[in-house]
Motif scaffolding. Sequence first.
Motif, PDB file in Angstrom:
ATOM      1  N   LYS A   1       0.692  -3.365  -0.585  1.00  0.00           N
ATOM      2  CA  LYS A   1       1.465  -4.609  -0.389  1.00  0.00           C
ATOM      3  C   LYS A   1       1.762  -4.813   1.089  1.00  0.00           C
ATOM      4  CE  LYS A   1       3.816  -4.123  -4.832  1.00  0.00           C
ATOM      5  NZ  LYS A   1       4.097  -2.648  -4.969  1.00  0.00           N
ATOM      6  N   VAL A   2       2.079  -3.716   1.747  1.00  0.00           N
ATOM      7  CA  VAL A   2       2.389  -3.777   3.175  1.00  0.00           C
ATOM      8  C   VAL A   2       1.199  -4.317   3.967  1.00  0.00           C
ATOM      9  CG1 VAL A   2       2.705  -2.241   5.184  1.00  0.00           C
ATOM     10  CG2 VAL A   2       4.175  -1.996   3.161  1.00  0.00           C
ATOM     11  N   ALA A   3       0.004  -3.848   3.632  1.00  0.00           N
ATOM     12  CA  ALA A   3      -1.196  -4.290   4.360  1.00  0.00           C
ATOM     13  C   ALA A   3      -1.512  -5.750   4.039  1.00  0.00           C
ATOM     14  CB  ALA A   3      -2.378  -3.391   4.022  1.00  0.00           C
TER      15      ALA A   3
ATOM     16  N   ASP B   1       9.288   2.916  14.591  1.00  0.00           N
ATOM     17  CA  ASP B   1       8.638   3.179  13.308  1.00  0.00           C
ATOM     18  C   ASP B   1       9.404   4.266  12.553  1.00  0.00           C
ATOM     19  OD1 ASP B   1       6.535   3.242  11.280  1.00  0.00           O
ATOM     20  OD2 ASP B   1       5.868   5.091  12.224  1.00  0.00           O
TER      21      ASP B   1
ATOM     22  N   GLY C   1      12.492   3.216  10.767  1.00  0.00           N
ATOM     23  CA  GLY C   1      12.160   2.662   9.458  1.00  0.00           C
ATOM     24  C   GLY C   1      11.944   3.750   8.431  1.00  0.00           C
ATOM     25  N   LYS C   2      11.153   4.737   8.807  1.00  0.00           N
ATOM     26  CA  LYS C   2      10.785   5.798   7.869  1.00  0.00           C
ATOM     27  C   LYS C   2      12.003   6.629   7.456  1.00  0.00           C
ATOM     28  CE  LYS C   2       6.297   7.665   7.214  1.00  0.00           C
ATOM     29  NZ  LYS C   2       5.050   7.034   7.600  1.00  0.00           N
ATOM     30  N   VAL C   3      12.867   6.903   8.409  1.00  0.00           N
ATOM     31  CA  VAL C   3      14.007   7.792   8.138  1.00  0.00           C
ATOM     32  C   VAL C   3      15.113   7.080   7.332  1.00  0.00           C
ATOM     33  CG1 VAL C   3      15.911   9.097   9.220  1.00  0.00           C
ATOM     34  CG2 VAL C   3      13.579   9.308  10.108  1.00  0.00           C
ATOM     35  N   PHE C   4      15.291   5.776   7.563  1.00  0.00           N
ATOM     36  CA  PHE C   4      16.476   5.143   6.974  1.00  0.00           C
ATOM     37  C   PHE C   4      16.216   4.048   5.930  1.00  0.00           C
ATOM     38  CE2 PHE C   4      18.206   6.559  11.188  1.00  0.00           C
ATOM     39  CZ  PHE C   4      19.041   7.541  10.663  1.00  0.00           C
ATOM     40  N   ILE C   5      15.083   3.354   6.024  1.00  0.00           N
ATOM     41  CA  ILE C   5      14.974   2.130   5.229  1.00  0.00           C
ATOM     42  C   ILE C   5      14.322   2.343   3.864  1.00  0.00           C
ATOM     43  CG2 ILE C   5      14.083  -0.233   5.169  1.00  0.00           C
ATOM     44  CD1 ILE C   5      14.178  -0.270   8.215  1.00  0.00           C
ATOM     45  N   ASN C   6      15.049   2.023   2.818  1.00  0.00           N
ATOM     46  CA  ASN C   6      14.471   1.801   1.498  1.00  0.00           C
ATOM     47  C   ASN C   6      14.234   0.301   1.350  1.00  0.00           C
ATOM     48  OD1 ASN C   6      14.527   4.494   0.480  1.00  0.00           O
ATOM     49  ND2 ASN C   6      16.744   4.276   0.167  1.00  0.00           N
TER      50      ASN C   6
ATOM     51  N   SER D   1       7.804  -5.831  13.846  1.00  0.00           N
ATOM     52  CA  SER D   1       6.551  -5.351  13.233  1.00  0.00           C
ATOM     53  C   SER D   1       6.594  -3.855  12.922  1.00  0.00           C
ATOM     54  CB  SER D   1       5.323  -5.723  14.067  1.00  0.00           C
ATOM     55  OG  SER D   1       5.467  -5.329  15.394  1.00  0.00           O
ATOM     56  N   ALA D   2       7.402  -3.101  13.625  1.00  0.00           N
ATOM     57  CA  ALA D   2       7.547  -1.679  13.286  1.00  0.00           C
ATOM     58  C   ALA D   2       8.337  -1.493  11.990  1.00  0.00           C
ATOM     59  CB  ALA D   2       8.237  -0.921  14.422  1.00  0.00           C
TER      60      ALA D   2
ATOM     61  N   PRO E   1       7.069  -3.031   7.672  1.00  0.00           N
ATOM     62  CA  PRO E   1       6.382  -2.302   6.601  1.00  0.00           C
ATOM     63  C   PRO E   1       7.326  -1.533   5.672  1.00  0.00           C
ATOM     64  CG  PRO E   1       5.208  -2.016   8.655  1.00  0.00           C
ATOM     65  CD  PRO E   1       6.497  -2.718   8.992  1.00  0.00           C
ATOM     66  N   TYR E   2       8.543  -1.270   6.104  1.00  0.00           N
ATOM     67  CA  TYR E   2       9.509  -0.576   5.247  1.00  0.00           C
ATOM     68  C   TYR E   2      10.294  -1.547   4.381  1.00  0.00           C
ATOM     69  CZ  TYR E   2       7.940   3.111   8.219  1.00  0.00           C
ATOM     70  OH  TYR E   2       7.113   3.991   8.884  1.00  0.00           O
TER      71      TYR E   2
ATOM     72  N   PHE F   1      22.621   7.645   4.148  1.00  0.00           N
ATOM     73  CA  PHE F   1      21.895   6.778   5.075  1.00  0.00           C
ATOM     74  C   PHE F   1      20.378   6.943   4.951  1.00  0.00           C
ATOM     75  CE2 PHE F   1      25.889   6.822   7.667  1.00  0.00           C
ATOM     76  CZ  PHE F   1      26.107   5.463   7.580  1.00  0.00           C
TER      77      PHE F   1
ATOM     78  N   SER G   1      16.514   7.261   3.878  1.00  0.00           N
ATOM     79  CA  SER G   1      15.603   6.665   2.903  1.00  0.00           C
ATOM     80  C   SER G   1      15.213   7.737   1.878  1.00  0.00           C
ATOM     81  CB  SER G   1      14.351   6.153   3.615  1.00  0.00           C
ATOM     82  OG  SER G   1      13.639   7.253   4.168  1.00  0.00           O
TER      83      SER G   1
ATOM     84  N   ALA H   1      12.930  10.142   3.436  1.00  0.00           N
ATOM     85  CA  ALA H   1      13.559  11.136   4.316  1.00  0.00           C
ATOM     86  C   ALA H   1      14.283  12.202   3.508  1.00  0.00           C
ATOM     87  CB  ALA H   1      14.519  10.452   5.291  1.00  0.00           C
TER      88      ALA H   1
ATOM     89  N   ASN I   1       0.258   1.982  -2.451  1.00  0.00           N
ATOM     90  CA  ASN I   1       1.530   1.555  -3.018  1.00  0.00           C
ATOM     91  C   ASN I   1       2.100   2.726  -3.805  1.00  0.00           C
ATOM     92  OD1 ASN I   1       1.525  -1.201  -2.175  1.00  0.00           O
ATOM     93  ND2 ASN I   1       0.028  -1.648  -3.778  1.00  0.00           N
TER      94      ASN I   1
ATOM     95  N   GLY J   1       2.405  -1.451  15.119  1.00  0.00           N
ATOM     96  CA  GLY J   1       3.791  -1.092  14.805  1.00  0.00           C
ATOM     97  C   GLY J   1       4.076   0.380  15.046  1.00  0.00           C
TER      98      GLY J   1
END
Lengths: 393, 393
Positions: free
Chosen positions: A7-9, A105, A108-113, A130-131, A134-135, B4, B6, B9, B113, B262
């Motif tokens: 979906k991200v792509a 980036d 995003g990876k560490v915090f975003i659901n 843009s970084a 994708p999250y 906090f 994700s 993470a 995905n 990104g």
Amino acid sequence: MVEFFSKVAVEAKASDVRELLKLTKIPGMISFAGGLPSPDAFPVEEMKGVAVDVIDKHGYKAMQYGTTEGLAELRTLIKDIMAKRHVNTDISNILITTGSQQGLDLCGKVFINKGDKIACESPTYLAAISALKPYQPQFVEIDMDEEGMRLDHLEKQLQSEKIKFIYTIPDFQNPSGRSMTIERRRAMVDLANKYDVLIVEDSPYSELAYDQEAYAPIKSFDTEGRVIYLSTFSKIVCPGFRVGWICADEKYLSKYIILKQGLDLHTNQFSQYMIENYYSKYNMDQQIDQIKSLYRTKRDAMIEAIELHFPKSVKTSKPAGGMFLWVELPEGIDSKALLPKALEQKVAYVSGEAFYPNIPKKNTMRLNFSNSTVSEIHKGIKILGEILSEALL
Amino acid sequence: MVEFFSKVAVEAKASDVRELLKLTKIPGMISFAGGLPSPDAFPVEEMKGVAVDVIDKHGYKAMQYGTTEGLAELRTLIKDIMAKRHVNTDISNILITTGSQQGLDLCGKVFINKGDKIACESPTYLAAISALKPYQPQFVEIDMDEEGMRLDHLEKQLQSEKIKFIYTIPDFQNPSGRSMTIERRRAMVDLANKYDVLIVEDSPYSELAYDQEAYAPIKSFDTEGRVIYLSTFSKIVCPGFRVGWICADEKYLSKYIILKQGLDLHTNQFSQYMIENYYSKYNMDQQIDQIKSLYRTKRDAMIEAIELHFPKSVKTSKPAGGMFLWVELPEGIDSKALLPKALEQKVAYVSGEAFYPNIPKKNTMRLNFSNSTVSEIHKGIKILGEILSEALL
């Protein structure tokens, strides 16, 4: 075969800005579009001796795999840089990243659901969007005024919804050129504490202060380890080495380190050594003073040219540092619609809409002053002024 | 403050291997644990002239921001390398990545995905697992034999469930040392076409072939643009520069390019120029022959020492290239339980369980032979042999 893509792509589209930057390579084009430092600011000749020195001193180690955290020597140097920036920290709080971009980036990876809310300035840095996109966060845009992000607006949002982190570029913001006042920096930390939210402070430009010293970073007021501080050598040494850093509390940094491993194992070892060696051999204060003097002249030239050539109804920021001016045209004028005319006359800029994650303000544009010569600035702004005058008739 | 983080993470844990690699830095430790090339294989002195040359020839361009795709000159060189590897391609099919590791991360970002199924060899490359895991796929482990991934097992899976891509390391696989036969390479492409699935071919070791030339890559049999090929300069020049590449059909590569922006905007510009310059100045075939001769000796020494010292019930792979041997102990013996004894006697290895994404086979271990001297290999294998003999009593 689209069904293979994530979906991200599927949602990732080549940005207009990227396409535009290709056009700026046409010979004779005066480009205010990119965000490139001036090549005159790079210590090119010096790097020959630095490279030879690094190999003489460190031999194969500069070419071998390194640790994910980064070179201890470079992290020690960054600890000293952070101290100069009023943040007392330890190398265990510092992670070397492959440019600040990788720091974004990783945030995003560490915090975003998916669906998490991120507050940011409106407008904000294009490549941060843009970084993080994708999250799949929801961006909550907070208005700015001349003193930076409006904290009254921010607090309203914090009251009404759970925000994961506040993303801010407090110094000479990209794209607006604005800086957050020292009072607001303090107050933002208070808000973060009160509403239990993190702050991602993105600070690539803080050393590029032309009128007075940069304000102390938000991180320097951090009382509860809530501020994740990102910075880079891209604007003070050179961007081609892709060396940046994160300074954060270990409880967060430990996750950044683990997740960076999956991204690229570690940052380029040779370039880490080169930056460390360069700092040990040269007087960096002097080097940064030279960059500042170079860019100050360019900024002043652009402001002067704008005062001379732009219609009076056009509002332009007067940044005290950094690399960008922000232009607001009267409501109803679409800066993107004017771009083909400008390109035809070999002047490029970035339409402001790319800097809004949700609802673009089409009557804005960003002008970069660091990568053009003073005479290009005069010539290009004159042409832009004519186009704007015609559009506002 | 865990709330906090994700989900990604929260699930990311520091790997045992990573912790182990720290121990291997203890003086006197003989380490078969890492995956480091030998420093003797690096062109250290040559890189002094190369660095100076790059600055003389390219000046500030080697220090400025670059394009996301990577340096055209380096992509042209890679086109030639690919041709030598029996893949005729164009530079529009080549993207420079920050090590092969970034290529792996991007495969996750572009295709996966949550819940998508990925087929891989069992065992498979540890850092591929950590690169792909944040995208939350299901790994479908496919058995191997001495000829590589078992295609009969693979086909059964393809018949019963939708697989997004097959991840394979066909040459001197990490960790098993095994290579996929030429017949299976062809047949894997046929399967991919038949079942409408992609192949991610990870090929860092193909040039390190000690007994005969490496087989042509799976990519060379690709008839429908289904193979995404990853490789790197890490094993043939040096890993510290973090320069790898992806070769793929443009319909896929275009998404890789957008999403790489990104991640880090582009790969280190200076190192890209250095590798390009190094290839233009030196005879790479000769350089690779030297590396091969160095590693062949080490491999032979390790196999010889194992025949001398390991109990006969222990099975060891005899790889025709690469950097690793794979050891299978009798069922019921846990290689991890033996590790403290080995470390106590200053020998390190990696327990095999880290190489299984789902159900670990605890009776396995991986031995690296590239980073130790021949005398360390003899000494270390003797000690390991004693520990194994005792455990098998």
